[in-house]
Design a protein around this motif. Sequence first.
Motif, short mmCIF file in Angstrom:
data_model
loop_
_atom_site.label_atom_id
_atom_site.label_comp_id
_atom_site.label_asym_id
_atom_site.label_seq_id
_atom_site.Cartn_x
_atom_site.Cartn_y
_atom_site.Cartn_z
N PRO A 1 -5.78 -1.09 -2.85
CA PRO A 1 -5.60 0.33 -2.02
C PRO A 1 -4.71 0.25 -0.90
N ILE A 2 -4.00 -0.66 -0.59
CA ILE A 2 -3.15 -0.85 0.46
C ILE A 2 -1.71 -0.87 -0.10
N GLY A 3 -1.74 -0.99 -1.25
CA GLY A 3 -0.24 -1.10 -2.05
C GLY A 3 -0.28 -2.39 -3.04
N ARG A 4 0.93 -2.37 -3.37
CA ARG A 4 1.10 -3.70 -4.41
C ARG A 4 1.15 -4.93 -3.70
N ALA A 5 0.92 -6.03 -4.55
CA ALA A 5 0.72 -7.44 -4.10
C ALA A 5 0.96 -8.32 -5.11
N ARG B 1 -9.74 -6.25 -2.26
CA ARG B 1 -9.76 -4.83 -1.92
C ARG B 1 -10.24 -4.25 -0.50
N GLY B 2 -11.00 -5.41 -0.02
CA GLY B 2 -11.51 -5.22 1.34
C GLY B 2 -10.33 -5.29 2.43
N ILE B 3 -9.41 -5.93 2.01
CA ILE B 3 -8.03 -6.24 3.26
C ILE B 3 -7.54 -4.91 3.47
N ALA B 4 -7.01 -4.45 4.77
CA ALA B 4 -6.94 -3.31 5.55
C ALA B 4 -5.87 -3.60 6.47
N PHE B 5 -5.07 -2.56 6.75
CA PHE B 5 -4.30 -2.65 7.88
C PHE B 5 -4.34 -1.72 8.86
N ASP C 1 0.06 7.63 9.41
CA ASP C 1 0.42 8.18 8.10
C ASP C 1 -0.51 7.40 6.87
N ASN C 2 -0.57 7.98 5.79
CA ASN C 2 -1.00 7.15 4.60
C ASN C 2 -0.27 5.65 4.33
N ILE C 3 -1.41 4.90 4.38
CA ILE C 3 -0.70 3.50 4.28
C ILE C 3 0.16 3.23 3.19
N ARG C 4 0.14 3.76 2.06
CA ARG C 4 0.76 3.95 0.91
C ARG C 4 2.47 4.13 1.02
N LYS C 5 2.77 4.88 2.07
CA LYS C 5 3.97 5.31 2.14
C LYS C 5 4.69 4.24 2.54
#
Length: 225
Positions: free
Chosen positions: A127-131, A197-201, A218-222
């Motif tokens: 959810p927060i991007g690519r890893a 998936r539960g890791i968030a910024f 802003d949206n985290i994915r940006k």
Amino acid sequence: MPIETTFPTLWLTLPAGFTTVDLDEDLGDRMAHAAESLDALFPNAIPEQKLSAVIAAETALQAQLREGAVHLSSCLVRAEDGDPIHGMLAVFVRPQELGPRGTYADRAAEELAAAWPEADVGVVELPIGRAALAARELTVPVPGAVWGVPDSTVSTVRQLELLIPYPWSPHVVAAVFTTEDIDHWDEWLPLLATAFRGIAFHPPRDENLDQLPPEQWDNIRKAFG
């Protein structure tokens, strides 16, 4: 739960079975509490199983602390065959230049594959991007003092490491799960997917978003291009 450090803040939402370890607790008290938890959760487990789980947890914890972990969780669940299985989740925040936005995960995966040719390496969408993600088996030393004997031994573990670029500063989050219960690896994977998936910024919705600096609204994915 928020993790406050001198590094950027993280939030973790962990699934059932994960218990946060108090890093400031006395060693004896921590091991005693771990044993009590095992007794409550798995009353039919034999003493050798409980002792092995407690010792494995503390050995892994000490190793992670030496590497600078900012969070540790112990995961204790019952496998499909009824046996108690145990693992440790450690989270590190490391200063690192990330390069052009949106490229970190692929470059990190290439570097991991080169460094660990025996590992399973890839890139995953969270959810927060690519890893970048790498799974491998390795042997770790077990000091004899842990067992009360003069000679040390080694233990084979399986480790899953997830590398996530921090979006607002040059840092990388490394989430590392380690277990001796390799035979149950396929059972671990869905639980780990939920944990990662539960890791968030950013804080959960029930926390005050106004506490964040404006550049984080802003949206985290940006941040990942």
